[in-house]
Write a protein that holds these residues in place. Structure first.
Motif, PDB file in Angstrom:
ATOM      1  N   ASP A 143      -7.037   6.897  26.820  1.00  0.00           N
ATOM      2  CA  ASP A 143      -6.535   5.442  26.544  1.00  0.00           C
ATOM      3  C   ASP A 143      -5.128   5.660  25.956  1.00  0.00           C
ATOM      4  O   ASP A 143      -4.623   4.712  25.134  1.00  0.00           O
ATOM      5  CB  ASP A 143      -7.402   4.946  25.751  1.00  0.00           C
ATOM      6  CG  ASP A 143      -8.744   4.620  26.471  1.00  0.00           C
ATOM      7  OD1 ASP A 143      -9.927   4.769  26.116  1.00  0.00           O
ATOM      8  OD2 ASP A 143      -8.645   4.222  27.679  1.00  0.00           O
ATOM      9  N   ARG A 144      -4.573   7.012  25.731  1.00  0.00           N
ATOM     10  CA  ARG A 144      -3.228   7.229  25.117  1.00  0.00           C
ATOM     11  C   ARG A 144      -3.347   7.212  23.580  1.00  0.00           C
ATOM     12  O   ARG A 144      -2.459   7.103  23.027  1.00  0.00           O
ATOM     13  CB  ARG A 144      -2.318   6.064  25.596  1.00  0.00           C
ATOM     14  CG  ARG A 144      -2.094   6.173  27.126  1.00  0.00           C
ATOM     15  CD  ARG A 144      -1.621   7.523  27.828  1.00  0.00           C
ATOM     16  NE  ARG A 144      -0.297   7.969  27.562  1.00  0.00           N
ATOM     17  CZ  ARG A 144       0.231   9.188  27.698  1.00  0.00           C
ATOM     18  NH1 ARG A 144      -0.558   9.864  28.094  1.00  0.00           N
ATOM     19  NH2 ARG A 144       1.381   9.538  27.282  1.00  0.00           N
ATOM     20  N   HIS A 145      -4.596   7.291  23.181  1.00  0.00           N
ATOM     21  CA  HIS A 145      -4.452   7.374  21.415  1.00  0.00           C
ATOM     22  C   HIS A 145      -4.274   8.630  21.174  1.00  0.00           C
ATOM     23  O   HIS A 145      -4.542   9.678  21.784  1.00  0.00           O
ATOM     24  CB  HIS A 145      -5.831   7.062  21.181  1.00  0.00           C
ATOM     25  CG  HIS A 145      -6.571   5.790  21.340  1.00  0.00           C
ATOM     26  ND1 HIS A 145      -7.845   5.595  21.924  1.00  0.00           N
ATOM     27  CD2 HIS A 145      -6.088   4.462  21.466  1.00  0.00           C
ATOM     28  CE1 HIS A 145      -8.017   4.251  22.234  1.00  0.00           C
ATOM     29  NE2 HIS A 145      -6.946   3.728  21.766  1.00  0.00           N
ATOM     30  N   ARG A 146      -3.436   8.837  19.872  1.00  0.00           N
ATOM     31  CA  ARG A 146      -3.273  10.200  19.470  1.00  0.00           C
ATOM     32  C   ARG A 146      -3.993  10.302  18.065  1.00  0.00           C
ATOM     33  O   ARG A 146      -4.578   9.427  17.751  1.00  0.00           O
ATOM     34  CB  ARG A 146      -1.565  10.195  18.934  1.00  0.00           C
ATOM     35  CG  ARG A 146      -0.851  10.027  20.037  1.00  0.00           C
ATOM     36  CD  ARG A 146       0.520   9.827  19.343  1.00  0.00           C
ATOM     37  NE  ARG A 146       1.374  11.206  19.529  1.00  0.00           N
ATOM     38  CZ  ARG A 146       2.616  11.503  19.883  1.00  0.00           C
ATOM     39  NH1 ARG A 146       3.426  10.258  20.040  1.00  0.00           N
ATOM     40  NH2 ARG A 146       2.881  12.578  19.796  1.00  0.00           N
ATOM     41  N   GLU A 147      -4.162  11.617  17.700  1.00  0.00           N
ATOM     42  CA  GLU A 147      -4.903  11.928  16.588  1.00  0.00           C
ATOM     43  C   GLU A 147      -4.021  11.186  15.241  1.00  0.00           C
ATOM     44  O   GLU A 147      -3.063  11.207  15.157  1.00  0.00           O
ATOM     45  CB  GLU A 147      -5.283  13.373  16.238  1.00  0.00           C
ATOM     46  CG  GLU A 147      -6.234  13.515  15.088  1.00  0.00           C
ATOM     47  CD  GLU A 147      -7.497  12.873  15.450  1.00  0.00           C
ATOM     48  OE1 GLU A 147      -8.312  13.355  15.941  1.00  0.00           O
ATOM     49  OE2 GLU A 147      -7.394  11.715  14.651  1.00  0.00           O
ATOM     50  N   SER A 148      -5.004  11.035  14.302  1.00  0.00           N
ATOM     51  CA  SER A 148      -4.540  10.545  13.101  1.00  0.00           C
ATOM     52  C   SER A 148      -3.695  11.440  12.364  1.00  0.00           C
ATOM     53  O   SER A 148      -4.071  12.537  12.242  1.00  0.00           O
ATOM     54  CB  SER A 148      -5.481  10.115  12.168  1.00  0.00           C
ATOM     55  OG  SER A 148      -5.089  10.174  10.710  1.00  0.00           O
ATOM     56  N   LYS A 149      -2.315  11.196  11.862  1.00  0.00           N
ATOM     57  CA  LYS A 149      -1.370  11.910  11.208  1.00  0.00           C
ATOM     58  C   LYS A 149      -2.081  12.420   9.943  1.00  0.00           C
ATOM     59  O   LYS A 149      -1.916  13.689   9.575  1.00  0.00           O
ATOM     60  CB  LYS A 149      -0.136  11.273  11.004  1.00  0.00           C
ATOM     61  CG  LYS A 149       0.892  12.260  10.427  1.00  0.00           C
ATOM     62  CD  LYS A 149       2.255  11.511  10.255  1.00  0.00           C
ATOM     63  CE  LYS A 149       3.170  12.487   9.653  1.00  0.00           C
ATOM     64  NZ  LYS A 149       2.900  12.901   8.229  1.00  0.00           N
ATOM     65  N   ARG A 150      -2.739  11.410   9.468  1.00  0.00           N
ATOM     66  CA  ARG A 150      -3.239  11.945   7.977  1.00  0.00           C
ATOM     67  C   ARG A 150      -4.350  13.290   8.175  1.00  0.00           C
ATOM     68  O   ARG A 150      -4.311  14.086   7.385  1.00  0.00           O
ATOM     69  CB  ARG A 150      -4.084  10.748   7.413  1.00  0.00           C
ATOM     70  CG  ARG A 150      -4.817  11.134   5.841  1.00  0.00           C
ATOM     71  CD  ARG A 150      -4.894   9.801   5.102  1.00  0.00           C
ATOM     72  NE  ARG A 150      -5.771   8.787   5.729  1.00  0.00           N
ATOM     73  CZ  ARG A 150      -6.382   7.746   5.186  1.00  0.00           C
ATOM     74  NH1 ARG A 150      -6.162   7.744   3.933  1.00  0.00           N
ATOM     75  NH2 ARG A 150      -6.749   6.820   5.762  1.00  0.00           N
TER      76      ARG A 150
END
Lengths: 441, 58
Positions: A344-351
């Protein structure tokens, strides 16, 4: 009276180096031919001193962590991607020395002189050493140690016959190759032309990836770590390993099952710099953590995530988990986490990534987890078990726990909470809720 | 004996600080202990034993 010739091969001809055809992209490779001439013993023979050729450009062929050799051709510096090949001459080098040069020149970033290999080999044995007659296993080990290359090796003639099935040589080869380090396979020669017992050793550095392979769909592909406990290794989609044979030439595809297990006496899995144990061990440890975690996924996650429930079903019900172990530095893993997106084109959290970047060990075994419906056709995975690759692993549970870094599955990370409590894991939500691309070195 | 620095708890602590109550704790019992221990032991023992190999390759 000796001789030296450098020959280069191009896709089109040209009269002068200034011609537009004289570019790296048009260079297929080069070879340096050397003539060894010793009149006193009637020796006069040409051999391939070194050669680098682009591998066959087939979309199935895969060489992890490829390198480029810079060579002067026609007054120009030309970069050729490939693994150095060399031929034995029975004077100062045999199959073992050329195999070591092929793999080590790639792994340590510089070419190696045969004098250096033979000097180490000489110093490691008490008996008289004849370089042209090859090396024994202990000399090979001494050379690897001299160049600070870690490895895991296995001599099958020292163990019961069943070890050839319990620990097949292909597993060590694949782990070394897939991590960009390579492997050596030593086998005894058979056949009508063989007069006296001899052993040959050849280097492997790549493999094919065949998405339509039948075997993994059948029960034949299941690999047992224990009774009723195992997985489908990703090497099942490898039909051939890529390697050199100094008797025949460079860049051969050697079918994965072509050399019978009974003929292979010795295998060496080279380890990437900073890695301290075998990929085969990493897979087994990762499987144990995966099995344990999957049995305790919070119900709200399991019930609401179709990929998580498919993963649990694949492992716990039908035993169809695919594992792929790849060694890498922490920055490679972090770059991978930054780059991937789920379906679904989600990226991982930068934090999360920033925290990991500051605390991960320097080198890792990343054991990717997938299912047969995702891995071969789409080259995607559902998560990974990450282990600390930078320190030695012992068989104890204590050691294995201390090597565990994290498990990432759809929608969640699992971290061990403390050394004191062996059973407490912290669960942190991940933004990656479905499948993502596998790592490519 | 080589000392292994256990990294996961340090990461867990940092995650807990960042996520507070959003991070949950679960208890997970490790299974298949004997199988995995024996498997890893065979590989490590095999490597140690190979140090005395007398095979020759030419």
């Amino acid at each position: 009276m000796g001789g030296l010739q450098k020959i280069s091969f191009w896709t089109s001809s040209f009269e002068h180096p200034s011609h537009e055809a004289c570019q790296a992209k048009n260079c297929i490779g080069y070879a340096i031919l050397k003539r060894d001439c010793i009149p006193s013993i009637g020796f006069d023979r040409w051999h391939v001193f070194e050669a680098v050729f682009r591998k066959y450009a087939h979309r199935h062929n895969c060489v992890p962590a490829p390198i480029v050799h810079e060579v002067m051709l026609s007054g120009l510096s030309i970069g050729i991607p490939g693994i150095l090949y060399a031929q034995q001459n029975e004077l100062n080098k045999a199959c073992a020395q050329v195999a070591l040069r092929s793999l080590l020149s790639r792994l340590i970033g510089r070419d190696i002189a045969y004098d250096e290999i033979n000097s180490v080999a000489q110093n490691s044995v008490a008996a008289q050493f004849v370089p042209g007659k090859g090396l024994d296993a202990q000399q090979i080990q001494a050379v690897l140690k001299h160049f600070d290359v870690a490895y895991r090796d296995y001599e099958y003639t020292q163990h019961k016959k069943e070890y050839r099935t319990l620990h097949p040589y292909q597993k060590f080869v694949y782990a070394g190759v897939e991590s960009g380090a390579g492997a050596l396979v030593g086998f005894h020669l058979a056949g009508r032309a063989v007069v006296s017992p001899r052993r040959h050793i050849i280097p492997f550095y790549g493999h094919t990836f065949n998405k339509d392979t039948w075997a993994p769909e059948a029960d034949l592909a299941y690999f047992h770590v224990g009774e009723g406990f195992g997985f489908i290794p990703s090497e099942n989609w490898t039909s051939s390993f890529l390697g050199h044979d100094d008797n025949f030439g460079p860049n051969f595809c050697v079918p994965r099952l072509y050399i019978p297990a009974d003929d292979v006496d010795y295998v060496v899995e080279l380890l990437r710099p900073g890695i301290r144990y075998s990929g085969a061990s990493a897979e087994a440890c990762a499987l144990q953590f995966l099995d344990s975690v999957l049995g305790h996924v919070p119900s709200n996650l399991m019930n609401n995530n179709v990929w998580l429930s498919r993963l649990a079903h694949a492992h716990l019900d039908v035993h169809e988990i695919v594992l792929r172990a790849v060694a890498m530095g922490r920055h490679t893993y972090i770059d991978h986490l930054r780059a991937i997106r789920d379906w679904d084109r989600h990226r991982e959290s930068k934090r999360i990534i920033d925290i990991l970047e500051g605390l991960l060990p320097s080198t890792l075994w990343v054991v990717e987890v997938s299912i047969p419906q995702l891995f071969p056709g789409n080259e995607r995975k559902l998560g990974e078990i990450v282990l600390d690759g930078s320190t030695k692993l012992t068989p104890s549970l204590h050691s294995r726990r201390r090597h565990f870094v994290l498990a990432r599955l759809p929608e969640a990370y699992y971290f061990a909470r403390s050394p004191a409590s062996h059973e407490e894991f912290l669960v942190v939500r991940s933004r990656l809720s479905s499948h993502v691309p596998v790592v490519s070195l | 004996m080589e000392r292994v620095t256990f990294k996961s708890p340090a990461i867990a602590k940092a995650m807990e600080k960042a996520y507070g109550n959003a991070a949950k704790t679960v208890r997970i019992q490790m299974r298949h202990e004997r199988d995995v221990r024996n498997y890893v032991k065979r590989i490590e023992d095999g490597h140690k034993k190979a140090a005395s190999s007398h095979l020759h390759f030419d």
